[in-house]
Every structure is written in structure tokens, then in C-alpha cells.
Design a protein around this motif. Sequence first.
Motif, PDB file in Angstrom:
ATOM      1  N   VAL A   1       0.869  -1.182   0.000  1.00  0.00           N
ATOM      2  CA  VAL A   1       0.000   0.000   0.000  1.00  0.00           C
ATOM      3  C   VAL A   1       0.901   1.226   0.000  1.00  0.00           C
ATOM      4  CG1 VAL A   1      -1.806   1.253   1.226  1.00  0.00           C
ATOM      5  CG2 VAL A   1      -1.786  -1.260   1.256  1.00  0.00           C
ATOM      6  N   ARG A   2       1.048   1.860  -1.146  1.00  0.00           N
ATOM      7  CA  ARG A   2       2.035   2.926  -1.300  1.00  0.00           C
ATOM      8  C   ARG A   2       1.591   3.908  -2.374  1.00  0.00           C
ATOM      9  NH1 ARG A   2       6.230   0.948  -5.772  1.00  0.00           N
ATOM     10  NH2 ARG A   2       6.383   3.202  -5.822  1.00  0.00           N
ATOM     11  N   ASN A   3       2.231   5.097  -2.349  1.00  0.00           N
ATOM     12  CA  ASN A   3       2.022   6.090  -3.398  1.00  0.00           C
ATOM     13  C   ASN A   3       2.863   5.738  -4.611  1.00  0.00           C
ATOM     14  OD1 ASN A   3       0.249   7.706  -1.892  1.00  0.00           O
ATOM     15  ND2 ASN A   3       1.939   8.819  -0.947  1.00  0.00           N
ATOM     16  N   ASN A   4       2.474   6.270  -5.764  1.00  0.00           N
ATOM     17  CA  ASN A   4       3.249   6.125  -6.995  1.00  0.00           C
ATOM     18  C   ASN A   4       3.450   7.508  -7.602  1.00  0.00           C
ATOM     19  OD1 ASN A   4       3.455   3.026  -7.737  1.00  0.00           O
ATOM     20  ND2 ASN A   4       1.410   3.361  -6.910  1.00  0.00           N
ATOM     21  N   GLN A   5       4.695   7.813  -7.960  1.00  0.00           N
ATOM     22  CA  GLN A   5       5.009   9.129  -8.510  1.00  0.00           C
ATOM     23  C   GLN A   5       4.690   9.183 -10.003  1.00  0.00           C
ATOM     24  OE1 GLN A   5       7.244   7.610  -6.241  1.00  0.00           O
ATOM     25  NE2 GLN A   5       6.261   8.916  -4.725  1.00  0.00           N
ATOM     26  N   LEU A   6       4.123  10.319 -10.414  1.00  0.00           N
ATOM     27  CA  LEU A   6       3.795  10.559 -11.818  1.00  0.00           C
ATOM     28  C   LEU A   6       4.505  11.829 -12.276  1.00  0.00           C
ATOM     29  CD1 LEU A   6      -0.069   9.901 -11.767  1.00  0.00           C
ATOM     30  CD2 LEU A   6       1.772   8.258 -12.188  1.00  0.00           C
ATOM     31  N   ILE A   7       4.846  11.875 -13.557  1.00  0.00           N
ATOM     32  CA  ILE A   7       5.535  13.045 -14.098  1.00  0.00           C
ATOM     33  C   ILE A   7       5.133  13.250 -15.551  1.00  0.00           C
ATOM     34  CG2 ILE A   7       7.559  11.725 -14.868  1.00  0.00           C
ATOM     35  CD1 ILE A   7       9.268  14.150 -14.054  1.00  0.00           C
ATOM     36  N   GLY A   8       5.152  14.499 -15.982  1.00  0.00           N
ATOM     37  CA  GLY A   8       4.832  14.816 -17.365  1.00  0.00           C
ATOM     38  C   GLY A   8       5.368  16.187 -17.740  1.00  0.00           C
ATOM     39  N   TYR A   9       5.476  16.432 -19.038  1.00  0.00           N
ATOM     40  CA  TYR A   9       5.917  17.735 -19.558  1.00  0.00           C
ATOM     41  C   TYR A   9       4.722  18.419 -20.197  1.00  0.00           C
ATOM     42  CZ  TYR A   9       8.117  21.291 -22.446  1.00  0.00           C
ATOM     43  OH  TYR A   9       8.460  22.492 -23.023  1.00  0.00           O
ATOM     44  N   GLY A  10       4.538  19.712 -19.879  1.00  0.00           N
ATOM     45  CA  GLY A  10       3.405  20.432 -20.433  1.00  0.00           C
ATOM     46  C   GLY A  10       3.720  21.887 -20.691  1.00  0.00           C
ATOM     47  N   LEU A  11       2.703  22.608 -21.118  1.00  0.00           N
ATOM     48  CA  LEU A  11       2.836  24.032 -21.423  1.00  0.00           C
ATOM     49  C   LEU A  11       1.855  24.832 -20.570  1.00  0.00           C
ATOM     50  CD1 LEU A  11       3.034  23.970 -25.336  1.00  0.00           C
ATOM     51  CD2 LEU A  11       4.906  24.434 -23.750  1.00  0.00           C
ATOM     52  N   VAL A  12       2.346  25.933 -20.024  1.00  0.00           N
ATOM     53  CA  VAL A  12       1.496  26.884 -19.309  1.00  0.00           C
ATOM     54  C   VAL A  12       1.346  28.109 -20.205  1.00  0.00           C
ATOM     55  CG1 VAL A  12       1.326  28.434 -17.321  1.00  0.00           C
ATOM     56  CG2 VAL A  12       2.108  26.087 -17.011  1.00  0.00           C
ATOM     57  N   VAL A  13       0.120  28.499 -20.504  1.00  0.00           N
ATOM     58  CA  VAL A  13      -0.146  29.630 -21.394  1.00  0.00           C
ATOM     59  C   VAL A  13      -0.884  30.722 -20.619  1.00  0.00           C
ATOM     60  CG1 VAL A  13      -0.246  28.147 -23.424  1.00  0.00           C
ATOM     61  CG2 VAL A  13      -2.349  28.657 -22.162  1.00  0.00           C
ATOM     62  N   GLY A  14      -1.017  31.889 -21.244  1.00  0.00           N
ATOM     63  CA  GLY A  14      -1.746  32.988 -20.640  1.00  0.00           C
ATOM     64  C   GLY A  14      -0.929  33.820 -19.673  1.00  0.00           C
ATOM     65  N   LEU A  15       0.397  33.721 -19.741  1.00  0.00           N
ATOM     66  CA  LEU A  15       1.250  34.510 -18.843  1.00  0.00           C
ATOM     67  C   LEU A  15       1.357  35.952 -19.328  1.00  0.00           C
ATOM     68  CD1 LEU A  15       4.100  31.879 -18.326  1.00  0.00           C
ATOM     69  CD2 LEU A  15       2.121  32.312 -16.870  1.00  0.00           C
ATOM     70  N   ASP A  16       1.618  36.850 -18.408  1.00  0.00           N
ATOM     71  CA  ASP A  16       1.700  38.272 -18.722  1.00  0.00           C
ATOM     72  C   ASP A  16       3.152  38.649 -19.059  1.00  0.00           C
ATOM     73  OD1 ASP A  16       1.152  40.937 -19.082  1.00  0.00           O
ATOM     74  OD2 ASP A  16       0.971  41.397 -16.941  1.00  0.00           O
ATOM     75  N   ASN A  17       3.606  38.192 -20.244  1.00  0.00           N
ATOM     76  CA  ASN A  17       4.977  38.463 -20.709  1.00  0.00           C
ATOM     77  C   ASN A  17       6.033  37.988 -19.705  1.00  0.00           C
ATOM     78  OD1 ASN A  17       4.223  39.662 -23.166  1.00  0.00           O
ATOM     79  ND2 ASN A  17       3.935  41.660 -22.197  1.00  0.00           N
ATOM     80  N   THR A  18       5.724  36.930 -18.959  1.00  0.00           N
ATOM     81  CA  THR A  18       6.690  36.388 -18.000  1.00  0.00           C
ATOM     82  C   THR A  18       7.082  34.957 -18.352  1.00  0.00           C
ATOM     83  OG1 THR A  18       4.895  35.628 -16.544  1.00  0.00           O
ATOM     84  CG2 THR A  18       5.811  37.833 -16.127  1.00  0.00           C
ATOM     85  N   GLY A  19       6.807  34.542 -19.589  1.00  0.00           N
ATOM     86  CA  GLY A  19       7.104  33.180 -20.008  1.00  0.00           C
ATOM     87  C   GLY A  19       8.538  32.998 -20.442  1.00  0.00           C
ATOM     88  N   ASP A  20       8.792  31.865 -21.084  1.00  0.00           N
ATOM     89  CA  ASP A  20      10.141  31.537 -21.547  1.00  0.00           C
ATOM     90  C   ASP A  20      10.571  32.448 -22.682  1.00  0.00           C
ATOM     91  OD1 ASP A  20      10.326  29.476 -19.749  1.00  0.00           O
ATOM     92  OD2 ASP A  20       9.679  27.935 -21.169  1.00  0.00           O
ATOM     93  N   GLN A  21      11.868  32.745 -22.723  1.00  0.00           N
ATOM     94  CA  GLN A  21      12.459  33.378 -23.900  1.00  0.00           C
ATOM     95  C   GLN A  21      12.753  32.252 -24.883  1.00  0.00           C
ATOM     96  OE1 GLN A  21      15.849  35.696 -22.772  1.00  0.00           O
ATOM     97  NE2 GLN A  21      14.718  36.906 -21.264  1.00  0.00           N
TER      98      GLN A  21
END
Length: 364
Positions: free
Chosen positions: A41-61
Motif C-alpha cells: 500500500v504505497r504512493n506512486n510518482q507521476l511526471i509529465g511535460y506540459g505548457l502553461v499559457v496565458g502569462l503576462d509576458n513572463t514566459g520563456d524566452q
Amino acid sequence: MLEKSGNWFRKTAILAVCVLPLFSAPASAERIKDLASIQGVRNNQLIGYGLVVGLDNTGDQTTQTPFTTQAIGNMLSQMGLNLTQEQTQKLQLKNVAGVMVTANLPPFAKPGQPVDVTVSSMGNAKSLRGGTLLMTQLKGGDGQVYAIAQGNVLVGGAGASSGGSKVTVNHLSAGRIPAGATVERAVPTAVGQGGAIYYELNSADFGTAQRIVDAINRSVAPGTAQAIDGRRIAVRAPDDSDARVAFLGRVENLEVTPVPGLARVIVNPRTGSVVMNQKVTLEPCAVAHGNLSVVVDGGQPQFGKSADIQVKQDNGSLMNVKAGASLADVVKALNALGANPMDLLAILQAMKAAGALRADLEII
């Protein structure tokens, strides 16, 4: 003299010491569920890559984070908007950030159940505040998709910049989405095999394992529980699932008084913290370190003479602590003199090497 002493305290590092009382106190009873967990009886770790949109000019260059532009191109192509490789490379979007999404899949989670997710910037985004995570697949260690995440990112920090000045409160490049993922695949969790379930102690201890076995056998029936080793305990459980759940609910709430643990001193040299349990004691010793000298006289308790602990500094300051020969007194005396964390760590290590410190010394 007071002025000189004040200068000394200003020049030395502030020593933050957390000392637990070192008196003999009876150990309190704890529930079995607080001392051990059921195997499987244990937890399982999950991971994924995604995109965050709608930022106020504070996103990635995007010129410096090619993985963000590549992810944008792949996402648009799945929606029927096909961009050439050249067009994708020319994208200059400051309101998008590439992020890593992580989550814990709890045991017995079923499809449709929501779980919380953590969103962390992977590129050079300045802030994720106000952004929305697009649909992201969360995979387990086997590469299978177990959940899908999407939603508005909640960031606890705040920041502003103008005219070359910048103010930031808390962390802006990570946030959470409560109930932001939906479980899509269940992880089979087998509770017990062959009519028995196994409890695993959080800390291996033969004495505590035996006490748990005795408590279960007294409450249920003799022979119900058996210790496999210092960590595992086999417990016979009903075959019927309904009866097994009720049985486990009864067993895990039984109270057991654990065997007191080893004497241990935990030192964090980065923060100057020292934590010890009530089992820590000292033998008579003398330690010289730099301009500090520590002398611990064990005394003669049988004649009513208590131990004498002296900490001396070259400038003539002298402190006498008349108490039992305990590490707490030494730490308090060193703290009063303004000893920095490295001085304290070196003295504790020297005491341990000389056999005067009756405890395990752990540096974290």
C-alpha cells in the motif's frame, strides 16, 4: 566588559539550537498505523511535460528554450495547425512556459478520482502567476499514462519590476493545481498474499516488532501475528474482502508502546540547528577547539556531587554549568558564548571520536 561581550556576539554567527529536554519520560503509546505500514500500500510518482499559457509576458524566452518552441509546434500540429520548422523556430512567445508536472498517485486510486499536481518551470520563465496548464499526460515509471492534468496554476508568490528595480515575494516559478489531474488508469494494489498481510515497521526494531505481535495476538487470537524479522510482521487476515477491511481497521488502531530508539544527535551545519533525544548523555571529557575549551566533569552522584561543565574562551569569559553531564548543558554554554555552528559541529565530532558522546551523530 559588557561592550566587549556585545562586540563578540555581533561578530560571531547566530547559533540556532533546538534542544529537546533530556529527562526520562515514559514513552507514550502509539497506534500500529503510526508505527508501520501495510506492504504494497504505497504512493506512486507521476511526471509529465506540459505548457502553461496565458502569462503576462513572463514566459520563456523561446530563443533560449528550444524545447518550448518545439512543444508549441507539436501541440499546434495536433490541432490541425501545421507550421514549418522554420516558422516554429521564429516563434517569439513570451506568454508561454515549458513546465514539468508532478503528482502522487495514492493507493487504491480509481479512474475519475482527482489528485493535486505541482507545476514547475523548466525554462527561464520569470513567473507562472496567472497561467493555465494545458492538457498534460502524467506517466509512471513504466511509461504508462495514469492521469491527465489541466487547469489554472495557483502561485503563492508575487512580484513587480520597474525601472531596473525588481521585488519578489516567495517563489514565482512553481505552483499547484488542487484537484488538477484526473486518474485515468488504476494501479493494482494487492493487500496480502496467501491469506496473510504484512506490516512493515517505519524503523526496524526487534523489540517494537515483538510488542506489535503481542498486541495483535492479545486483541485477536494467539498465533494471528508473527514477526518475520525486525521490520516485517505477518498477520493472518480473513479471506472475505469485507471482513478483511474491518479486520485491518481494527488492527491498525491498536495501541503499542514502542521501544525507545537509539540516542541520536542531529546537526545541520547550514542552519546551525542541533536536535537530540532524551537518551543522549556525555562521559567526562575535555575538548579544546580554537579559542574555546570544554571540560565535562562527571562528578560523583553517589556522594551528592553533581557534574560540572565548564566552557572557556581566550578572552577570559568563563561559564560554569552545574548540572547532570548532558549534552544540552554543553550546547547551552557554547551558545551563550556565541560559538558558531562550525565550532559546535567540530566539538561534537571530537567528543564522538573520543567516546565521550554516547549517541549517534548524524549530519544532514
